[in-house]
Enzyme design. Structure first.
Site, mmCIF file in Angstrom:
data_model
loop_
_atom_site.group_PDB
_atom_site.id
_atom_site.type_symbol
_atom_site.label_atom_id
_atom_site.label_comp_id
_atom_site.label_asym_id
_atom_site.label_seq_id
_atom_site.Cartn_x
_atom_site.Cartn_y
_atom_site.Cartn_z
ATOM 1 N N ASP A 1 -22.655 -74.284 -35.265
ATOM 2 C CA ASP A 1 -21.879 -75.356 -35.872
ATOM 3 C C ASP A 1 -20.773 -74.753 -36.733
ATOM 4 O O ASP A 1 -21.037 -73.878 -37.574
ATOM 5 C CB ASP A 1 -22.784 -76.245 -36.729
ATOM 6 C CG ASP A 1 -22.125 -77.563 -37.087
ATOM 7 O OD1 ASP A 1 -22.278 -78.512 -36.309
ATOM 8 O OD2 ASP A 1 -21.458 -77.627 -38.134
ATOM 9 N N ILE A 2 -19.531 -75.208 -36.507
ATOM 10 C CA ILE A 2 -18.410 -74.710 -37.309
ATOM 11 C C ILE A 2 -18.540 -75.236 -38.735
ATOM 12 O O ILE A 2 -18.712 -76.442 -38.953
ATOM 13 C CB ILE A 2 -17.069 -75.156 -36.700
ATOM 14 C CG1 ILE A 2 -16.919 -74.604 -35.276
ATOM 15 C CG2 ILE A 2 -15.902 -74.707 -37.569
ATOM 16 C CD1 ILE A 2 -15.677 -75.099 -34.553
ATOM 17 N N ASN B 1 -10.454 -81.094 -41.004
ATOM 18 C CA ASN B 1 -9.798 -82.305 -40.510
ATOM 19 C C ASN B 1 -9.104 -83.065 -41.635
ATOM 20 O O ASN B 1 -7.966 -83.538 -41.499
ATOM 21 C CB ASN B 1 -10.822 -83.220 -39.829
ATOM 22 C CG ASN B 1 -11.040 -82.860 -38.368
ATOM 23 O OD1 ASN B 1 -10.188 -82.257 -37.739
ATOM 24 N ND2 ASN B 1 -12.183 -83.235 -37.834
ATOM 25 N N HIS C 1 -6.394 -84.035 -37.751
ATOM 26 C CA HIS C 1 -7.253 -83.917 -36.567
ATOM 27 C C HIS C 1 -6.677 -82.994 -35.503
ATOM 28 O O HIS C 1 -7.426 -82.360 -34.756
ATOM 29 C CB HIS C 1 -7.519 -85.300 -35.972
ATOM 30 C CG HIS C 1 -8.408 -86.157 -36.820
ATOM 31 N ND1 HIS C 1 -9.768 -85.963 -36.879
ATOM 32 C CD2 HIS C 1 -8.142 -87.189 -37.660
ATOM 33 C CE1 HIS C 1 -10.302 -86.843 -37.703
ATOM 34 N NE2 HIS C 1 -9.325 -87.607 -38.202
ATOM 35 N N GLU D 1 -23.569 -68.920 -20.697
ATOM 36 C CA GLU D 1 -22.494 -69.897 -20.822
ATOM 37 C C GLU D 1 -22.500 -70.554 -22.195
ATOM 38 O O GLU D 1 -23.537 -70.608 -22.870
ATOM 39 C CB GLU D 1 -22.606 -70.979 -19.742
ATOM 40 C CG GLU D 1 -22.315 -70.496 -18.333
ATOM 41 C CD GLU D 1 -20.877 -70.056 -18.126
ATOM 42 O OE1 GLU D 1 -20.018 -70.416 -18.970
ATOM 43 O OE2 GLU D 1 -20.605 -69.358 -17.141
ATOM 44 N N GLU E 1 -18.283 -80.570 -33.581
ATOM 45 C CA GLU E 1 -18.039 -79.149 -33.836
ATOM 46 C C GLU E 1 -19.253 -78.279 -33.497
ATOM 47 O O GLU E 1 -19.316 -77.115 -33.883
ATOM 48 C CB GLU E 1 -17.657 -78.939 -35.305
ATOM 49 C CG GLU E 1 -18.766 -79.203 -36.314
ATOM 50 C CD GLU E 1 -18.834 -80.657 -36.771
ATOM 51 O OE1 GLU E 1 -19.313 -80.897 -37.893
ATOM 52 O OE2 GLU E 1 -18.410 -81.541 -35.995
#
Length: 370
Positions: free
Chosen positions: A243-244, A251, A256, A282, A289
């Site tokens: 998670d960022i 934002n 955005h 992958e 996020e």
């Protein structure tokens, strides 16, 4: 003569369409099967060689036993030989098919030294065709410029085996060129349809903004990996939830569009790093996020080292947006896939719990658990 010409063209046309259709289905089915089993496609074209060789041999047998359409069988063998050599990508598979072609073409009569040399020359031409296939099929005019002399050479070779009339040769050569034209156009049609289908599949399996794979593809792959682990084909699988950090603040501060730039840059950076470690792993966008990575064939301790190295490397990522430098960090939760995880949600919930702990610990951290 007109009736003979129509008869030859009729059989050649429908045979060619049928051969190509079945060939493509085998090709697509083999690729799907190998990918579903997580096996390299190294030997996947053997199925195509078996199919093409079986058709070549069957046509030779028909030529031996039939009392009509004898030379049509030869025409069809030539169509099969050229199309197969144009489409096989593996050189070993192509050589194997050429050996079968040598055996079937060479069985038509007594071979003198001159005929042996001509037959070997034909196979050399087909070998070069395989190497230059992309260039050769680049345009219809280029393709026909090759097909006409190739067909002429082939039919002169068979005229040396059998003393049939020049009229028969010209009829068969005309039908051969017409059928090859149809083969080219039909192949282009199938190629375009395949490209459109592949684009649609890509769009349904990838996140439009970031380009990484999406949640639907994650669920599909996760189920596959789970089945592989239960069948002991893969020993360990680790799920990573990333998670960022402070994305809402990004934002709110920069807008955005800046957030989208951060998401895109982060996804590309993460995917590049993961593929450098293991090209089969992958990256998936779970939503917002949050991203996921499925690490197969690695224990959790080693997986944590890989992720920790990335967390530190991420400090070097700076996203520039309208003159503003945006620093990016991430919190990570990791867990090992358990055999009793019936659904993906069971594993995801644990990974999210450890992700929450990483955020509670001050963010920019990696926490793993079972």
């Amino acid at each position: 003569m007109v009736l003979h010409l129509f008869n030859t063209f009729f059989w050649s046309f429908f045979f060619a369409i049928g051969y190509i259709s079945i060939y493509r289905r085998i090709e697509e089915g083999t690729i799907r099967w190998y990918r579903s089993k997580q096996v390299m496609l190294r030997f996947g074209e053997l199925a195509l060689v078996v199919y093409a060789s079986s058709v070549e041999i069957s046509l030779r047998i028909l030529h031996h036993f039939l009392t009509t359409n004898l030379w049509t069988m030869v025409n069809l063998q030539t169509v099969v030989a050229l199309y197969t050599c144009l489409t096989l990508r593996n050189k070993g598979a192509n050589l194997l098919f050429l050996l079968v072609t040598l055996a079937t073409f060479g069985s038509y009569g007594t071979l003198t030294w001159g005929l042996w040399l001509a037959l070997i020359g034909l196979l050399i031409i087909l070998f070069v065709v395989n190497l230059q296939s992309a260039w050769l099929v680049g345009s219809l005019s280029r393709y026909l410029a090759f097909v006409l002399p190739f067909g002429t050479f082939t039919w002169l070779l068979f005229k040396a085996f059998y003393a049939f009339s020049w009229q028969s040769l010209l009829v068969q050569l005309f039908c051969y060129v017409c059928v090859e034209t149809i083969v080219f156009q039909y192949s282009i049609l199938l190629k375009n349809r395949g490209a459109a289908s592949a684009k649609l599949i890509y769009e349904t399996m990838h996140d439009k903004l970031t380009g990484v794979q999406n949640w639907a593809k994650f669920n599909q792959d996760f189920q596959l990996y789970h089945e592989l682990m239960l069948s002991t084909q893969i020993n360990e699988i680790v799920l990573v939830a990333i998670d960022i950090d402070h994305f809402k603040q990004i934002n709110d501060t920069y807008g955005h569009l800046a957030g989208n730039a951060v998401l895109t840059s982060f996804a590309h950076n993460l995917q590049t790093y993961i593929h450098q470690v293991n090209s089969e792993w992958e990256v998936y966008r779970a939503g917002g996020e949050e991203f996921n990575v499925i690490m197969a064939g690695i224990d959790q301790a080693a997986a944590k080292q890989v992720v920790e190295a990335y967390r530190q490397q991420l400090h070097e990522l700076h996203v520039m947006y309208e003159g503003n430098k945006i620093n990016v960090t991430a919190s990570v939760g990791m867990t090992k896939l358990q055999g009793n995880d019936v659904q993906a949600e069971d594993t995801i919930k644990r990974a999210d719990q450890y992700l929450y702990q990483a955020k509670q610990a001050g963010r920019d951290a990696v926490i793993a658990g079972y």
